[in-house]
Design a protein around this motif. Structure first.
Motif, short mmCIF file in Angstrom:
data_model
loop_
_atom_site.label_atom_id
_atom_site.label_comp_id
_atom_site.label_asym_id
_atom_site.label_seq_id
_atom_site.Cartn_x
_atom_site.Cartn_y
_atom_site.Cartn_z
N PRO A 10 0.83 -1.20 0.00
CA PRO A 10 0.00 0.00 0.00
C PRO A 10 0.87 1.26 0.00
O PRO A 10 2.07 1.19 0.22
N LYS A 11 0.23 2.39 -0.22
CA LYS A 11 0.94 3.66 -0.40
C LYS A 11 1.25 4.33 0.94
O LYS A 11 0.79 5.43 1.21
N PHE A 12 2.01 3.68 1.80
CA PHE A 12 2.48 4.33 3.01
C PHE A 12 3.84 3.75 3.38
O PHE A 12 4.23 2.69 2.92
N VAL A 13 4.59 4.49 4.20
CA VAL A 13 5.95 4.10 4.56
C VAL A 13 6.04 3.97 6.07
O VAL A 13 5.59 4.85 6.81
N ILE A 14 6.61 2.88 6.51
CA ILE A 14 6.90 2.70 7.93
C ILE A 14 8.37 3.03 8.10
O ILE A 14 9.25 2.32 7.61
N TRP A 15 8.64 4.18 8.75
CA TRP A 15 10.01 4.71 8.81
C TRP A 15 11.00 3.71 9.39
O TRP A 15 12.12 3.60 8.92
N LYS A 16 10.61 2.96 10.41
CA LYS A 16 11.54 2.01 11.03
C LYS A 16 11.96 0.91 10.06
O LYS A 16 13.04 0.36 10.17
N GLN A 17 11.10 0.61 9.09
CA GLN A 17 11.40 -0.43 8.11
C GLN A 17 12.07 0.14 6.86
O GLN A 17 12.49 -0.61 5.99
N SER A 18 12.13 1.47 6.76
CA SER A 18 12.68 2.12 5.57
C SER A 18 13.64 3.24 5.95
O SER A 18 13.39 4.41 5.64
N PRO A 19 14.77 2.92 6.60
CA PRO A 19 15.68 4.00 7.02
C PRO A 19 16.27 4.78 5.84
O PRO A 19 16.48 5.99 5.94
N ALA A 20 16.49 4.13 4.72
CA ALA A 20 17.04 4.84 3.55
C ALA A 20 16.03 5.87 3.03
O ALA A 20 16.40 6.98 2.66
N ALA A 21 14.76 5.51 3.05
CA ALA A 21 13.73 6.45 2.60
C ALA A 21 13.65 7.64 3.53
O ALA A 21 13.48 8.78 3.09
N ARG A 22 13.79 7.40 4.81
CA ARG A 22 13.74 8.51 5.78
C ARG A 22 14.88 9.50 5.52
O ARG A 22 14.68 10.71 5.55
N VAL A 23 16.07 8.98 5.22
CA VAL A 23 17.21 9.85 4.92
C VAL A 23 16.94 10.67 3.68
O VAL A 23 17.20 11.88 3.64
#
Length: 124
Positions: A10-23
């Motif tokens: 789905p169209k959402f991001v869980i920051w803890k699972q996506s550290p590269a995306a958070r950066v």
């Protein structure tokens, strides 16, 4: 990582699972904040004046644009082209969600056509 995020379902991001995306998003936030304070003018990105100036655009029906002199002289030139019907019929739209040509594809084709026209009108 941003392209991968945009393709996710789905169209959402869980920051803890996506550290590269958070950066990546933090980096973009810094860029956007700095540019809102002091925007960068295009003259700051490229040294000197453009030899030729123009604009190009595309739609589902066709493409067009204009070229005029910049630092170097050319004959002012207007280009217009209508896409073939089969190309128009293949465009992804609300009425044709299964099409295989996106508006971005037509925009890129317009850029290529524009550069070919510019090449033809620039004196050798």
């Amino acid at each position: 990582p941003i392209n991968q995020l945009m393709a996710m379902e789905p169209k959402f991001v869980i920051w803890k699972q996506s550290p590269a995306a958070r950066v990546v998003f933090k980096d973009w936030a810094v860029i956007i904040k700095e540019e809102s304070i002091e925007p960068t003018h295009v003259i700051e990105l490229v040294r000197g004046s453009a030899n030729y100036k123009g604009t190009l655009d595309a739609s589902g029906k066709g493409a067009g644009g204009i070229w005029v002199s910049g630092a170097k002289e050319i004959v002012p030139t207007v280009l217009r082209v209508e896409w073939p019907q089969d190309t128009q019929d293949r465009l992804v739209t609300f009425a044709n969600p299964n099409g295989d040509i996106k508006n971005s594809d037509l925009e890129m084709a317009a850029e290529l056509l524009g550069l070919l026209v510019l090449e033809a009108v620039v004196p050798t």
